[in-house]
Design a protein around this motif. Sequence first.
Motif, mmCIF file in Angstrom:
data_model
loop_
_atom_site.group_PDB
_atom_site.id
_atom_site.type_symbol
_atom_site.label_atom_id
_atom_site.label_comp_id
_atom_site.label_asym_id
_atom_site.label_seq_id
_atom_site.Cartn_x
_atom_site.Cartn_y
_atom_site.Cartn_z
ATOM 1 N N PRO A 39 0.844 -1.201 0.000
ATOM 2 C CA PRO A 39 0.000 0.000 0.000
ATOM 3 C C PRO A 39 0.878 1.250 0.000
ATOM 4 O O PRO A 39 2.013 1.227 0.461
ATOM 5 C CB PRO A 39 -0.805 -0.113 1.293
ATOM 6 C CG PRO A 39 0.054 -0.900 2.207
ATOM 7 C CD PRO A 39 0.814 -1.868 1.321
ATOM 8 N N PRO A 40 0.333 2.351 -0.509
ATOM 9 C CA PRO A 40 1.122 3.579 -0.585
ATOM 10 C C PRO A 40 1.443 4.146 0.799
ATOM 11 O O PRO A 40 0.702 3.943 1.756
ATOM 12 C CB PRO A 40 0.231 4.542 -1.369
ATOM 13 C CG PRO A 40 -1.142 3.987 -1.265
ATOM 14 C CD PRO A 40 -1.001 2.501 -1.062
ATOM 15 N N CYS A 41 2.560 4.830 0.862
ATOM 16 C CA CYS A 41 2.960 5.485 2.109
ATOM 17 C C CYS A 41 2.053 6.681 2.372
ATOM 18 O O CYS A 41 1.460 7.229 1.446
ATOM 19 C CB CYS A 41 4.405 5.955 1.998
ATOM 20 S SG CYS A 41 5.594 4.607 1.904
ATOM 21 N N PRO A 42 1.959 7.109 3.634
ATOM 22 C CA PRO A 42 1.138 8.286 3.946
ATOM 23 C C PRO A 42 1.696 9.532 3.252
ATOM 24 O O PRO A 42 2.909 9.678 3.135
ATOM 25 C CB PRO A 42 1.236 8.420 5.458
ATOM 26 C CG PRO A 42 2.129 7.358 5.938
ATOM 27 C CD PRO A 42 2.597 6.549 4.794
ATOM 28 N N PRO A 43 0.831 10.418 2.799
ATOM 29 C CA PRO A 43 1.305 11.654 2.169
ATOM 30 C C PRO A 43 1.955 12.587 3.189
ATOM 31 O O PRO A 43 1.799 12.425 4.402
ATOM 32 C CB PRO A 43 0.039 12.273 1.585
ATOM 33 C CG PRO A 43 -1.084 11.678 2.364
ATOM 34 C CD PRO A 43 -0.620 10.323 2.819
ATOM 35 N N ALA A 44 2.675 13.568 2.691
ATOM 36 C CA ALA A 44 3.415 14.490 3.553
ATOM 37 C C ALA A 44 2.513 15.319 4.458
ATOM 38 O O ALA A 44 2.963 15.800 5.491
ATOM 39 C CB ALA A 44 4.289 15.402 2.701
ATOM 40 N N ASP A 45 1.238 15.485 4.115
ATOM 41 C CA ASP A 45 0.346 16.285 4.955
ATOM 42 C C ASP A 45 -0.462 15.446 5.936
ATOM 43 O O ASP A 45 -1.286 15.967 6.678
ATOM 44 C CB ASP A 45 -0.583 17.148 4.102
ATOM 45 C CG ASP A 45 -1.451 16.334 3.152
ATOM 46 O OD1 ASP A 45 -1.258 15.111 3.048
ATOM 47 O OD2 ASP A 45 -2.324 16.933 2.514
ATOM 48 N N ALA A 46 -0.188 14.147 5.996
ATOM 49 C CA ALA A 46 -0.893 13.253 6.931
ATOM 50 C C ALA A 46 -0.199 13.259 8.293
ATOM 51 O O ALA A 46 1.010 13.465 8.379
ATOM 52 C CB ALA A 46 -0.921 11.832 6.381
ATOM 53 N N PRO A 47 -0.953 13.049 9.361
ATOM 54 C CA PRO A 47 -0.347 13.013 10.700
ATOM 55 C C PRO A 47 0.711 11.918 10.858
ATOM 56 O O PRO A 47 1.658 12.073 11.632
ATOM 57 C CB PRO A 47 -1.526 12.755 11.641
ATOM 58 C CG PRO A 47 -2.741 13.085 10.859
ATOM 59 C CD PRO A 47 -2.404 12.907 9.411
ATOM 60 N N ASP A 48 0.574 10.819 10.118
ATOM 61 C CA ASP A 48 1.531 9.714 10.227
ATOM 62 C C ASP A 48 2.567 9.728 9.104
ATOM 63 O O ASP A 48 3.125 8.702 8.740
ATOM 64 C CB ASP A 48 0.800 8.374 10.268
ATOM 65 C CG ASP A 48 -0.033 8.115 9.024
ATOM 66 O OD1 ASP A 48 -0.288 9.069 8.259
ATOM 67 O OD2 ASP A 48 -0.432 6.961 8.809
ATOM 68 N N ARG A 49 2.881 10.928 8.564
ATOM 69 C CA ARG A 49 3.800 11.062 7.430
ATOM 70 C C ARG A 49 5.167 10.433 7.673
ATOM 71 O O ARG A 49 5.810 9.960 6.749
ATOM 72 C CB ARG A 49 3.961 12.526 7.052
ATOM 73 C CG ARG A 49 4.633 13.346 8.119
ATOM 74 C CD ARG A 49 4.683 14.823 7.737
ATOM 75 N NE ARG A 49 4.724 15.628 8.939
ATOM 76 C CZ ARG A 49 3.685 16.229 9.457
ATOM 77 N NH1 ARG A 49 2.527 16.171 8.872
ATOM 78 N NH2 ARG A 49 3.800 16.918 10.561
ATOM 79 N N ALA A 50 5.641 10.384 8.901
ATOM 80 C CA ALA A 50 6.964 9.829 9.203
ATOM 81 C C ALA A 50 7.006 8.311 9.038
ATOM 82 O O ALA A 50 8.081 7.720 9.075
ATOM 83 C CB ALA A 50 7.400 10.227 10.610
ATOM 84 N N ALA A 51 5.854 7.678 8.812
ATOM 85 C CA ALA A 51 5.812 6.231 8.599
ATOM 86 C C ALA A 51 6.158 5.854 7.157
ATOM 87 O O ALA A 51 6.259 4.676 6.833
ATOM 88 C CB ALA A 51 4.434 5.692 8.959
ATOM 89 N N ALA A 52 6.356 6.843 6.285
ATOM 90 C CA ALA A 52 6.716 6.569 4.892
ATOM 91 C C ALA A 52 8.107 5.949 4.818
ATOM 92 O O ALA A 52 8.926 6.110 5.727
ATOM 93 C CB ALA A 52 6.676 7.861 4.081
ATOM 94 N N ARG A 53 8.372 5.252 3.728
ATOM 95 C CA ARG A 53 9.665 4.588 3.540
ATOM 96 C C ARG A 53 10.778 5.592 3.270
ATOM 97 O O ARG A 53 10.592 6.590 2.594
ATOM 98 C CB ARG A 53 9.603 3.617 2.371
ATOM 99 C CG ARG A 53 8.742 2.432 2.646
ATOM 100 C CD ARG A 53 8.878 1.436 1.534
ATOM 101 N NE ARG A 53 7.883 0.373 1.684
ATOM 102 C CZ ARG A 53 7.814 -0.665 0.888
ATOM 103 N NH1 ARG A 53 8.643 -0.797 -0.120
ATOM 104 N NH2 ARG A 53 6.890 -1.584 1.096
ATOM 105 N N SER A 54 11.953 5.280 3.791
ATOM 106 C CA SER A 54 13.130 6.099 3.564
ATOM 107 C C SER A 54 13.714 5.781 2.189
ATOM 108 O O SER A 54 13.875 4.614 1.829
ATOM 109 C CB SER A 54 14.162 5.811 4.658
ATOM 110 O OG SER A 54 15.361 6.470 4.387
ATOM 111 N N VAL A 55 14.027 6.823 1.408
ATOM 112 C CA VAL A 55 14.639 6.618 0.093
ATOM 113 C C VAL A 55 16.093 7.077 0.072
ATOM 114 O O VAL A 55 16.848 6.706 -0.819
ATOM 115 C CB VAL A 55 13.841 7.312 -1.032
ATOM 116 C CG1 VAL A 55 12.470 6.676 -1.181
ATOM 117 C CG2 VAL A 55 13.715 8.796 -0.798
#
Length: 66
Positions: free
Chosen positions: A6-22
């Motif tokens: 599933p896609p990572c949370p967008p930058a404006d979402a409260p859980d944005r830091a849960a996105a994958r590191s690139v």
Amino acid sequence: MCQHNPPCPPADAPDRAAARSVARDEVLGWALLCNGTVVFEDTGELLPDGRVVAPQRPLDAVRVAA
């Protein structure tokens, strides 16, 4: 921006830091997430639109200079 499923949370979402590191720099203490957010080891963040999120670390984690 995110190609994950599933896609990572967008930058404006409260859980944005849960996105994958690139990309990351362990020496300087930052990571670029796939949603365009830069997170710093002190928990501060720089959002893709230029907004700054102050560090959110707990007060007991702050070092006191001796």
